[in-house]
Scaffold this motif. Structure first.
Motif, PDB file in Angstrom:
ATOM      1  N   ILE A   1       0.730  -1.193  -0.225  1.00 16.54           N
ATOM      2  CA  ILE A   1      -0.069   0.478   0.198  1.00 16.54           C
ATOM      3  C   ILE A   1       0.882   1.373   0.146  1.00 16.54           C
ATOM      4  N   LEU A   2       1.323   1.098   0.623  1.00 19.08           N
ATOM      5  CA  LEU A   2       2.766   2.563   1.030  1.00 19.08           C
ATOM      6  C   LEU A   2       3.064   2.792  -0.366  1.00 19.08           C
ATOM      7  N   VAL A   3       4.269   1.486  -1.052  1.00 19.37           N
ATOM      8  CA  VAL A   3       4.630   1.917  -2.176  1.00 19.37           C
ATOM      9  C   VAL A   3       3.553   2.442  -3.586  1.00 19.37           C
ATOM     10  N   ALA A   4       1.958   1.871  -3.363  1.00 17.92           N
ATOM     11  CA  ALA A   4       1.378   2.615  -3.703  1.00 17.92           C
ATOM     12  C   ALA A   4       0.872   3.952  -3.706  1.00 17.92           C
ATOM     13  N   LEU A   5       0.934   3.882  -2.478  1.00 20.43           N
ATOM     14  CA  LEU A   5       1.086   5.546  -1.926  1.00 20.43           C
ATOM     15  C   LEU A   5       1.893   6.286  -2.905  1.00 20.43           C
ATOM     16  N   GLY A   6       3.334   5.583  -2.656  1.00 22.92           N
ATOM     17  CA  GLY A   6       3.798   6.312  -2.802  1.00 22.92           C
ATOM     18  C   GLY A   6       3.913   6.879  -4.722  1.00 22.92           C
ATOM     19  N   ILE A   7       3.129   6.150  -5.420  1.00 28.91           N
ATOM     20  CA  ILE A   7       2.988   6.071  -6.669  1.00 28.91           C
ATOM     21  C   ILE A   7       1.957   7.618  -7.012  1.00 28.91           C
ATOM     22  N   PHE A   8       0.469   7.124  -6.556  1.00 23.15           N
ATOM     23  CA  PHE A   8      -0.297   7.951  -6.048  1.00 23.15           C
ATOM     24  C   PHE A   8      -0.860   9.393  -5.357  1.00 23.15           C
ATOM     25  N   PRO A   9       0.250   9.723  -5.439  1.00 27.24           N
ATOM     26  CA  PRO A   9       0.808  11.454  -4.258  1.00 27.24           C
ATOM     27  C   PRO A   9      -1.224  11.970  -3.482  1.00 27.24           C
ATOM     28  N   LYS A  10      -1.770  11.710  -4.620  1.00 31.88           N
ATOM     29  CA  LYS A  10      -3.248  12.228  -4.073  1.00 31.88           C
ATOM     30  C   LYS A  10      -3.295  11.105  -2.377  1.00 31.88           C
ATOM     31  N   LEU A  11      -3.386   9.856  -2.642  1.00 30.92           N
ATOM     32  CA  LEU A  11      -3.859   9.202  -1.782  1.00 30.92           C
ATOM     33  C   LEU A  11      -2.972   9.275  -0.558  1.00 30.92           C
ATOM     34  N   SER A  12      -1.689   9.788  -0.672  1.00 29.81           N
ATOM     35  CA  SER A  12      -0.592   9.526  -0.103  1.00 29.81           C
ATOM     36  C   SER A  12      -0.803  11.041   1.269  1.00 29.81           C
ATOM     37  N   ALA A  13      -1.125  12.326   0.531  1.00 25.50           N
ATOM     38  CA  ALA A  13      -1.828  13.804   0.834  1.00 25.50           C
ATOM     39  C   ALA A  13      -2.977  13.426   1.455  1.00 25.50           C
ATOM     40  N   LEU A  14      -4.505  12.635   1.547  1.00 23.14           N
ATOM     41  CA  LEU A  14      -5.047  12.875   2.382  1.00 23.14           C
ATOM     42  C   LEU A  14      -5.110  11.939   3.438  1.00 23.14           C
ATOM     43  N   ILE A  15      -3.326  10.725   3.482  1.00 20.20           N
ATOM     44  CA  ILE A  15      -3.040  10.207   4.941  1.00 20.20           C
ATOM     45  C   ILE A  15      -2.434  11.793   5.365  1.00 20.20           C
ATOM     46  N   ALA A  16      -1.781  12.533   4.671  1.00 20.97           N
ATOM     47  CA  ALA A  16      -0.804  13.079   5.276  1.00 20.97           C
ATOM     48  C   ALA A  16      -1.132  14.625   5.902  1.00 20.97           C
ATOM     49  N   VAL A  17      -2.613  14.715   5.246  1.00 20.84           N
ATOM     50  CA  VAL A  17      -3.168  16.114   5.894  1.00 20.84           C
ATOM     51  C   VAL A  17      -3.837  15.343   7.866  1.00 20.84           C
ATOM     52  N   MET A  18      -3.545  14.251   8.007  1.00 20.46           N
ATOM     53  CA  MET A  18      -4.244  13.312   9.962  1.00 20.46           C
ATOM     54  C   MET A  18      -4.125  14.648  10.619  1.00 20.46           C
ATOM     55  N   PRO A  19      -4.368  15.338  11.085  1.00 20.84           N
ATOM     56  CA  PRO A  19      -4.996  16.149  12.796  1.00 20.84           C
ATOM     57  C   PRO A  19      -3.944  15.386  13.579  1.00 20.84           C
ATOM     58  N   GLN A  20      -2.562  15.949  13.832  1.00 22.34           N
ATOM     59  CA  GLN A  20      -1.693  15.907  14.709  1.00 22.34           C
ATOM     60  C   GLN A  20      -3.063  15.420  15.945  1.00 22.34           C
ATOM     61  N   PRO A  21      -3.865  15.769  16.637  1.00 21.74           N
ATOM     62  CA  PRO A  21      -4.556  15.678  18.053  1.00 21.74           C
ATOM     63  C   PRO A  21      -4.770  13.995  17.586  1.00 21.74           C
ATOM     64  N   VAL A  22      -5.465  13.551  16.573  1.00 20.54           N
ATOM     65  CA  VAL A  22      -5.700  12.491  16.463  1.00 20.54           C
ATOM     66  C   VAL A  22      -4.424  11.185  17.208  1.00 20.54           C
ATOM     67  N   LEU A  23      -3.795  11.983  15.607  1.00 15.80           N
ATOM     68  CA  LEU A  23      -2.463  10.641  16.036  1.00 15.80           C
ATOM     69  C   LEU A  23      -1.796  10.494  17.198  1.00 15.80           C
ATOM     70  N   GLY A  24      -1.991  11.982  18.155  1.00 21.77           N
ATOM     71  CA  GLY A  24      -1.230  11.938  19.438  1.00 21.77           C
ATOM     72  C   GLY A  24      -2.411  10.899  20.178  1.00 21.77           C
ATOM     73  N   GLY A  25      -4.148  11.153  20.312  1.00 25.33           N
ATOM     74  CA  GLY A  25      -4.971  10.169  21.166  1.00 25.33           C
ATOM     75  C   GLY A  25      -4.580   8.279  21.090  1.00 25.33           C
ATOM     76  N   ALA A  26      -3.906   8.095  19.590  1.00 23.79           N
ATOM     77  CA  ALA A  26      -4.128   6.408  19.314  1.00 23.79           C
ATOM     78  C   ALA A  26      -2.368   6.470  19.933  1.00 23.79           C
ATOM     79  N   GLY A  27      -1.208   7.624  19.610  1.00 20.62           N
ATOM     80  CA  GLY A  27       0.190   7.249  20.060  1.00 20.62           C
ATOM     81  C   GLY A  27       0.618   7.237  21.546  1.00 20.62           C
ATOM     82  N   VAL A  28      -0.286   7.850  22.112  1.00 23.78           N
ATOM     83  CA  VAL A  28      -0.640   7.644  24.332  1.00 23.78           C
ATOM     84  C   VAL A  28      -0.959   6.356  24.575  1.00 23.78           C
ATOM     85  N   ILE A  29      -1.547   5.558  23.637  1.00 22.68           N
ATOM     86  CA  ILE A  29      -1.745   3.740  23.812  1.00 22.68           C
ATOM     87  C   ILE A  29      -0.562   2.975  23.407  1.00 22.68           C
TER      88      ILE A  29
END
Length: 413
Positions: free
Chosen positions: A304-332
């Motif tokens: 999937i990561l290889v595909a995301l590297g070839i299709f930048p729109k898909l990777s951009a969709l994940i790249a704009v993930m809000p930081q607080p969302v990452l933080g909530g999962a990261g703490v656990i």
């Protein structure tokens, strides 16, 4: 399952190229190419690490990606020789880790449960400040620590915990993914997701081989060597952590294959104009939480990561993930990694000698993590080695385990 691992690691994969490109003053199109190449190569390296190709790869569910250990030497080399110098240094210095991987077996005796437990616990503890910064909105954000950011992070954490504890089957295994997706969707009407970046990204872009040229310089290569040594030490610890989380016995051959995958992945990264690759510790907590340790999951994540590297729109969709969302999962997730290490330490007899080793390793490992400025006056090579709390704690634990001879063993002899 694969998407969960990608969401957990994606911020780390794209953070390093973004920091480096910003520091070197690259244009938006140039930065986009480097980020896409980093995602693409992370997918290839993850596939190799998990699937295994001959002696390369530990054949455990290991996520790979660029690492902050290489930021300083990359910026130093790039400021003088541009991307051509970075490519040459990445590729040539990767031979150091490839060679070191062949000597893991004699080194494995220095990694008893006392050391592996300490290292695994340090991996989780030193990553916790990162997750807390994410939960607050990200370092440097205008609304750092706002009630909105903390509420989102807490909501994601609460939802993830609820599903992980009360859920069954696939629902429980996908707890982190569900929590992050719900958090992402909640952030859209709140204006915390900038979808314009997705619209601006091209649909298709193939990474180019040696697109930036190749400028070899001995000084540039030597600047990368300490970072590759640190990467080797860190990967040994992470391979042990994955083994504990997945219930897999990590033989010296497997660990050696994991370190070799680091070196080979970094060499491939140089060819495509991406940063050196190393094993990611973020995903160990996900294996612990979900109880899913299938290599197939990580192999799919790599594809999937290889595909995301070839299709930048898909990777951009994940790249704009809000930081607080990452933080909530990261703490656990990071908390679970720390707990896994403590669980290992609880299985051994912790006498005075062992407590000294654990306490000093923890103190210095955590110390340089929360107070990195204390290393500012050291030579740059030492700064690179000691700036990572994982590397500092591991080195201290290894040294003390050798120097502080077990008195009972000595008396028996």
């Amino acid at each position: 399952m694969a998407l969960q691992h990608i969401l957990a690691a994606f911020a780390g994969i794209i953070a390093v190229p973004l920091v480096v490109c910003t520091a070197l003053g690259f244009s938006v199109p140039q930065t986009s190419l480097v980020v896409s190449a980093s995602i693409f190569v992370a997918g290839i390296a993850t596939f190799i690490q998990s699937k295994g190709i001959g002696p390369v790869g530990a054949r455990v569910p290991g996520m790979m990606g660029t690492d902050f250990t290489f930021v300083n030497p990359t910026i130093a080399v790039g400021s003088q020789f541009g991307m051509a110098g970075i490519v040459a240094a990445t590729l040539s210095a990767s031979l150091v880790e490839i060679v070191l991987s062949r000597f893991i077996k004699p080194l494995m005796r220095f990694f008893p449960p006392l050391i592996t437990g300490t290292v695994v616990a340090l991996i989780g503890i030193t990553l916790l400040p990162v997750s807390m910064d994410w939960a607050a909105g990200g370092v440097g954000s205008e609304n750092y620590g706002s009630l909105q950011n903390l509420s989102i992070a807490f909501g994601v954490m609460a939802l993830t915990l609820t599903i992980a504890h009360f859920g069954r089957g696939i629902l429980r295994a996908a707890a982190v993914f569900i929590g992050m997706v719900v958090g992402y969707l909640v952030c859209i009407p709140l204006g915390l997701v900038n979808l314009s970046a997705v619209g601006d990204a091209p649909w298709f872009a193939l990474p180019n081989i040696f697109a930036y040229g190749f400028h070899f310089n001995w000084a540039s290569t030597l600047a990368f060597v300490p970072a590759y040594i640190v990467s080797t030490i860190g990967t040994v610890g992470i391979m042990m952590a994955i083994g504990q989380a997945s219930g897999t016995t990590m033989s010296s051959k497997r660990v050696s294959g994991g370190v070799l995958a680091d070196g080979v992945g970094s060499a491939i990264a140089g060819v495509f104009g991406a940063g050196p690759n190393t094993a990611f510790s973020q995903n160990v907590g996900l294996v612990t939480l979900t109880k899913v340790a299938s290599r197939r999951v990580m192999i799919i994540a790599g594809l999937i990561l290889v595909a995301l590297g070839i299709f930048p729109k898909l990777s951009a969709l994940i790249a704009v993930m809000p930081q607080p969302v990452l933080g909530g999962a990261g703490v656990i997730m990071f908390g679970l990694v720390a707990a896994q290490g403590i669980k290992t330490l609880a299985t051994i007899n912790l006498g005075d000698r062992e407590l000294l080793i654990v306490s000093v390793a923890f103190a210095l490992g955590i110390g340089v993590t929360v107070r990195p400025d204390m290393l500012a006056n050291l030579p740059s090579a030492l700064q690179m080695i000691l700036s990572s709390g994982i590397s500092t704690g591991t080195l201290v634990a290894l040294l003390l385990n050798i120097v502080l001879v077990n008195r009972k063993t000595k008396e028996t002899r």
